[in-house]
Motif scaffolding. Structure first.
Motif, PDB file in Angstrom:
ATOM      1  N   ILE A 125      81.855   9.716 -28.347  1.00 44.24           N
ATOM      2  CA  ILE A 125      82.775   8.549 -28.700  1.00 44.24           C
ATOM      3  C   ILE A 125      82.908   8.176 -29.936  1.00 44.24           C
ATOM      4  N   HIS A 126      84.079   8.346 -30.293  1.00 36.53           N
ATOM      5  CA  HIS A 126      84.846   8.280 -31.733  1.00 36.53           C
ATOM      6  C   HIS A 126      84.857   6.735 -32.165  1.00 36.53           C
ATOM      7  N   SER A 127      85.150   5.688 -30.951  1.00 38.65           N
ATOM      8  CA  SER A 127      85.869   4.599 -31.233  1.00 38.65           C
ATOM      9  C   SER A 127      84.909   3.425 -31.015  1.00 38.65           C
ATOM     10  N   VAL A 128      83.616   3.491 -31.417  1.00 40.54           N
ATOM     11  CA  VAL A 128      82.597   2.441 -31.268  1.00 40.54           C
ATOM     12  C   VAL A 128      82.809   1.498 -32.538  1.00 40.54           C
ATOM     13  N   ASP A 129      83.382   0.291 -31.875  1.00 43.00           N
ATOM     14  CA  ASP A 129      83.919  -0.878 -32.814  1.00 43.00           C
ATOM     15  C   ASP A 129      83.269  -2.145 -32.723  1.00 43.00           C
ATOM     16  N   THR A 130      82.175  -2.130 -31.845  1.00 46.62           N
ATOM     17  CA  THR A 130      81.441  -3.472 -31.857  1.00 46.62           C
ATOM     18  C   THR A 130      79.917  -3.223 -31.625  1.00 46.62           C
ATOM     19  N   VAL A 131      79.130  -4.045 -31.858  1.00 48.69           N
ATOM     20  CA  VAL A 131      77.713  -3.943 -31.718  1.00 48.69           C
ATOM     21  C   VAL A 131      77.322  -4.088 -29.941  1.00 48.69           C
ATOM     22  N   LYS A 132      78.305  -5.135 -29.332  1.00 52.72           N
ATOM     23  CA  LYS A 132      78.310  -5.036 -28.079  1.00 52.72           C
ATOM     24  C   LYS A 132      78.568  -3.818 -27.112  1.00 52.72           C
ATOM     25  N   LEU A 133      79.371  -3.085 -27.861  1.00 53.53           N
ATOM     26  CA  LEU A 133      79.697  -1.806 -27.129  1.00 53.53           C
ATOM     27  C   LEU A 133      78.402  -0.842 -27.300  1.00 53.53           C
ATOM     28  N   LEU A 134      77.999  -1.022 -28.479  1.00 55.35           N
ATOM     29  CA  LEU A 134      76.753  -0.069 -28.793  1.00 55.35           C
ATOM     30  C   LEU A 134      75.454  -0.458 -27.746  1.00 55.35           C
ATOM     31  N   ASN A 135      75.462  -1.696 -27.541  1.00 54.05           N
ATOM     32  CA  ASN A 135      74.252  -2.202 -26.436  1.00 54.05           C
ATOM     33  C   ASN A 135      74.683  -1.440 -25.139  1.00 54.05           C
ATOM     34  N   MET A 136      75.786  -1.675 -25.031  1.00 52.01           N
ATOM     35  CA  MET A 136      76.240  -0.952 -23.423  1.00 52.01           C
ATOM     36  C   MET A 136      75.989   0.479 -23.246  1.00 52.01           C
ATOM     37  N   ILE A 137      76.450   1.122 -24.470  1.00 48.76           N
ATOM     38  CA  ILE A 137      76.278   2.724 -24.621  1.00 48.76           C
ATOM     39  C   ILE A 137      74.737   2.977 -24.412  1.00 48.76           C
ATOM     40  N   GLU A 138      74.053   2.084 -25.025  1.00 49.73           N
ATOM     41  CA  GLU A 138      72.573   2.272 -25.011  1.00 49.73           C
ATOM     42  C   GLU A 138      71.997   2.072 -23.721  1.00 49.73           C
ATOM     43  N   ALA A 139      72.575   1.168 -22.726  1.00 50.54           N
ATOM     44  CA  ALA A 139      72.003   0.616 -21.522  1.00 50.54           C
ATOM     45  C   ALA A 139      72.297   1.921 -20.614  1.00 50.54           C
ATOM     46  N   GLN A 140      73.681   2.404 -20.866  1.00 54.12           N
ATOM     47  CA  GLN A 140      74.164   3.348 -19.886  1.00 54.12           C
ATOM     48  C   GLN A 140      73.507   4.970 -20.253  1.00 54.12           C
ATOM     49  N   GLU A 179      95.764  -1.260 -43.065  1.00 48.72           N
ATOM     50  CA  GLU A 179      96.300  -2.537 -43.254  1.00 48.72           C
ATOM     51  C   GLU A 179      96.498  -3.317 -42.109  1.00 48.72           C
ATOM     52  N   GLU A 180      97.167  -2.565 -40.855  1.00 48.97           N
ATOM     53  CA  GLU A 180      97.266  -3.207 -39.779  1.00 48.97           C
ATOM     54  C   GLU A 180      96.227  -3.935 -39.093  1.00 48.97           C
ATOM     55  N   ASP A 181      96.374  -5.129 -38.620  1.00 50.28           N
ATOM     56  CA  ASP A 181      95.291  -5.676 -37.800  1.00 50.28           C
ATOM     57  C   ASP A 181      95.131  -5.213 -36.518  1.00 50.28           C
ATOM     58  N   THR A 182      96.247  -4.598 -36.116  1.00 50.79           N
ATOM     59  CA  THR A 182      96.154  -4.011 -34.595  1.00 50.79           C
ATOM     60  C   THR A 182      95.086  -3.025 -34.350  1.00 50.79           C
ATOM     61  N   LYS A 183      94.358  -2.163 -35.681  1.00 53.74           N
ATOM     62  CA  LYS A 183      93.582  -1.289 -35.375  1.00 53.74           C
ATOM     63  C   LYS A 183      92.164  -1.964 -35.432  1.00 53.74           C
ATOM     64  N   SER A 184      91.187  -1.489 -34.749  1.00 56.39           N
ATOM     65  CA  SER A 184      90.041  -2.360 -35.061  1.00 56.39           C
ATOM     66  C   SER A 184      89.034  -1.414 -35.730  1.00 56.39           C
ATOM     67  N   GLY A 185      87.810  -1.905 -35.588  1.00 51.43           N
ATOM     68  CA  GLY A 185      86.726  -1.345 -36.473  1.00 51.43           C
ATOM     69  C   GLY A 185      85.836  -2.077 -37.145  1.00 51.43           C
ATOM     70  N   PHE A 186      84.830  -1.438 -37.656  1.00 57.15           N
ATOM     71  CA  PHE A 186      83.639  -2.130 -38.408  1.00 57.15           C
ATOM     72  C   PHE A 186      84.281  -2.601 -39.606  1.00 57.15           C
ATOM     73  N   THR A 187      83.852  -3.452 -40.438  1.00 53.24           N
ATOM     74  CA  THR A 187      83.876  -3.467 -42.041  1.00 53.24           C
ATOM     75  C   THR A 187      82.829  -2.782 -42.774  1.00 53.24           C
ATOM     76  N   PRO A 188      82.981  -2.338 -44.031  1.00 50.48           N
ATOM     77  CA  PRO A 188      82.004  -1.705 -44.549  1.00 50.48           C
ATOM     78  C   PRO A 188      80.575  -2.347 -44.782  1.00 50.48           C
ATOM     79  N   ALA A 189      80.759  -3.743 -44.795  1.00 47.46           N
ATOM     80  CA  ALA A 189      79.582  -4.419 -44.790  1.00 47.46           C
ATOM     81  C   ALA A 189      78.870  -4.476 -43.426  1.00 47.46           C
ATOM     82  N   GLU A 190      79.670  -4.541 -42.118  1.00 48.26           N
ATOM     83  CA  GLU A 190      79.002  -4.264 -40.978  1.00 48.26           C
ATOM     84  C   GLU A 190      78.450  -2.924 -40.844  1.00 48.26           C
TER      85      GLU A 190
END
Ligand SMILES: *Cc1c(COP(=O)(O)O)cnc(C)c1O
Length: 213
Positions: free
Chosen positions: A85-100, A118-129
């Motif tokens: 899965i290339h597109s893990v963009d939230t911790v909530k999604l990670l938790n669901m992948i763990e459960a499944q 620069e576009e806000d339409t693309k999702s993803g983590f920040t470097p700090a996250e």
């Protein structure tokens, strides 16, 4: 449109260590089989429903990658077979992948998607996250998730310098985590730039299968 020829042209333009994900979204099984019969096994899809149908109908030794935004309530459908899965963009999604992953007794390989455009339409983590995730203890509680790398998409622009800079910024984050092996960046329009900037996995669709409607 000669899929075998396109595939061979793209493949042969890649350095040996770069993995080619053939992005087959919106393309019929017959197109995928042309690439398959030419020896290709790694395909990328961005819609779960379409991916499940293709998984069921096509040879089982295909490695299916999810490259598009993934809704949490759909993870259960792909967990039994997805290869990456290339597109893990939230911790909530990670938790669901763990459960499944736990439910089907699999450890699921994932990339963290990083917001570099620069576009806000693309999702993803920040470097700090990313830092918090990879350096903190979060992953210890996710034994069925295996983070093997990072993924990013550059801005949709003609400006080659901007694209290169965005890839560089992702590469510099990647370099901070020597345990990570996969850097997924580059599509049909920008994969050469991505490789120059250190990508080792490219996701190429239209150059192989033709334009999508
Ligand atoms: C569609 C898609 C690609 C492939 O795009 P092309 O321009 O057709 O190569 C790559 N990555 C992601 C995330 C996509 O959604």
């Amino acid at each position: 449109m000669n899929i075998e020829e396109n595939l061979s042209t793209v493949s042969s333009s890649l350095p040996e260590e770069v993995v080619l994900v053939a992005v087959s979204k919106k393309k019929p099984n017959s197109d995928i089989m042309k690439a398959y019969d030419a020896g290709h096994r790694v395909f990328g899809e961005n819609r779960v429903q379409e991916l499940i149908e293709k998984y069921e109908e096509l040879p089982k030794d295909i490695q299916w990658h999810v490259i598009g935004q993934l809704q949490r309530n759909k993870v259960k459908y792909i967990a039994p077979f997805v290869s990456l899965i290339h597109s893990v963009d939230t911790v909530k999604l990670l938790n669901m992948i763990e459960a499944q992953g736990e439910k089907c007794d699999r450890v699921i390989d994932c990339l963290l998607q990083i917001h570099i455009a620069e576009e806000d339409t693309k999702s993803g983590f920040t470097p700090a996250e990313v830092k918090e995730l990879l350096s903190g203890g979060t992953l210890n509680s996710l034994p069925h998730v295996n983070i093997i790398g990072l993924m990013g998409m550059a801005s949709y622009t003609e400006d080659q310098n901007q694209i290169s800079e965005e890839f560089q910024s992702l590469k510099s984050i990647f370099d901070q985590y020597p345990d990570l092996g996969v850097l997924s960046m580059g599509m049909s329009g920008d994969y050469s730039l991505a490789i120059e900037e250190g990508s080792n996995m490219v996701r190429v669709g239209s150059l192989i299968f033709g334009e999508r409607n």
